[in-house]
Design a protein around this motif. Structure first.
Motif, PDB file in Angstrom:
ATOM      1  N   ASP A  95     -21.072  14.817  42.546  1.00 12.92           N
ATOM      2  CA  ASP A  95     -19.606  14.780  42.661  1.00 12.92           C
ATOM      3  C   ASP A  95     -19.038  13.568  41.933  1.00 12.92           C
ATOM      4  O   ASP A  95     -18.036  13.675  41.223  1.00 12.92           O
ATOM      5  CB  ASP A  95     -19.172  14.736  44.128  1.00 12.92           C
ATOM      6  CG  ASP A  95     -19.334  16.060  44.845  1.00 12.92           C
ATOM      7  OD1 ASP A  95     -19.513  17.109  44.178  1.00 12.92           O
ATOM      8  OD2 ASP A  95     -19.288  16.057  46.094  1.00 12.92           O
ATOM      9  N   ALA A  96     -19.664  12.418  42.110  1.00 16.75           N
ATOM     10  CA  ALA A  96     -19.184  11.187  41.464  1.00 16.75           C
ATOM     11  C   ALA A  96     -19.313  11.283  39.948  1.00 16.75           C
ATOM     12  O   ALA A  96     -18.419  10.849  39.211  1.00 16.75           O
ATOM     13  CB  ALA A  96     -19.954   9.979  41.992  1.00 16.75           C
ATOM     14  N   GLU A  97     -20.393  11.885  39.472  1.00 16.63           N
ATOM     15  CA  GLU A  97     -20.582  12.020  38.027  1.00 16.63           C
ATOM     16  C   GLU A  97     -19.574  12.994  37.434  1.00 16.63           C
ATOM     17  O   GLU A  97     -19.016  12.749  36.361  1.00 16.63           O
ATOM     18  CB  GLU A  97     -22.011  12.465  37.713  1.00 16.63           C
ATOM     19  CG  GLU A  97     -22.299  12.660  36.243  1.00 16.63           C
ATOM     20  CD  GLU A  97     -22.271  11.384  35.419  1.00 16.63           C
ATOM     21  OE1 GLU A  97     -22.727  11.437  34.267  1.00 16.63           O
ATOM     22  OE2 GLU A  97     -21.793  10.328  35.879  1.00 16.63           O
ATOM     23  N   VAL A  98     -19.306  14.087  38.114  1.00 13.30           N
ATOM     24  CA  VAL A  98     -18.312  15.049  37.633  1.00 13.30           C
ATOM     25  C   VAL A  98     -16.937  14.390  37.587  1.00 13.30           C
ATOM     26  O   VAL A  98     -16.198  14.548  36.601  1.00 13.30           O
ATOM     27  CB  VAL A  98     -18.318  16.331  38.505  1.00 13.30           C
ATOM     28  CG1 VAL A  98     -17.110  17.210  38.201  1.00 13.30           C
ATOM     29  CG2 VAL A  98     -19.618  17.105  38.289  1.00 13.30           C
ATOM     30  N   ALA A  99     -16.583  13.619  38.612  1.00 12.73           N
ATOM     31  CA  ALA A  99     -15.302  12.917  38.616  1.00 12.73           C
ATOM     32  C   ALA A  99     -15.233  11.917  37.458  1.00 12.73           C
ATOM     33  O   ALA A  99     -14.195  11.796  36.797  1.00 12.73           O
ATOM     34  CB  ALA A  99     -15.087  12.208  39.950  1.00 12.73           C
TER      35      ALA A  99
END
Length: 124
Positions: A95-99
């Protein structure tokens, strides 16, 4: 640098990102992960077993993926296969990488001015 917690840093290595995206919809064995990566990337990425299992080994050590305990019906599956799934930490890291990537794409599309900032040297 953004971190989902103190044990893992972004950006994720590309192979790990592809594996995590392939596992986002549920556990898979290695061959299925390779196939899902190819589908998700519309054939632009083909992952070989060396890359896959090397990345999985590092991801397991980092706590991003784990070997799944549950297995499909033995009559429908080969007992030698190992199934992998994202951990809670892995899901948060994804999730953090996609954001992070969405923010980067937004900057690339609209430029720094959309963020209320100017480029170094005064440019927009």
């Amino acid at each position: 640098m953004t971190t989902p917690d103190s044990s893992h840093r972004l950006p994720l290595p590309v192979a790990q990102l592809h594996i995590m995206l392939a596992l986002a919809d549920g556990q898979k064995h290695g061959y299925a992960i390779m196939g899902r990566v190819e589908v998700l990337t519309e054939g632009s990425v083909t992952m070989g077993p060396g890359t896959l299992y090397g990345a999985i080994k590092r991801m397991m050590k980092a706590g991003l993926v784990e070997e799944a305990d549950e297995r499909p019906d033995p009559e429908l599956d080969d007992a030698r296969r190992r199934y992998y799934r994202l951990t809670g930490l892995g899901a948060r890291a994804l999730d953090a990488e996609v954001a992070r990537m969405e923010r980067l794409a937004r900057i690339a599309r609209t430029g720094w001015s959309a963020l209320g900032q100017t480029l170094p040297g005064g440019g927009v």
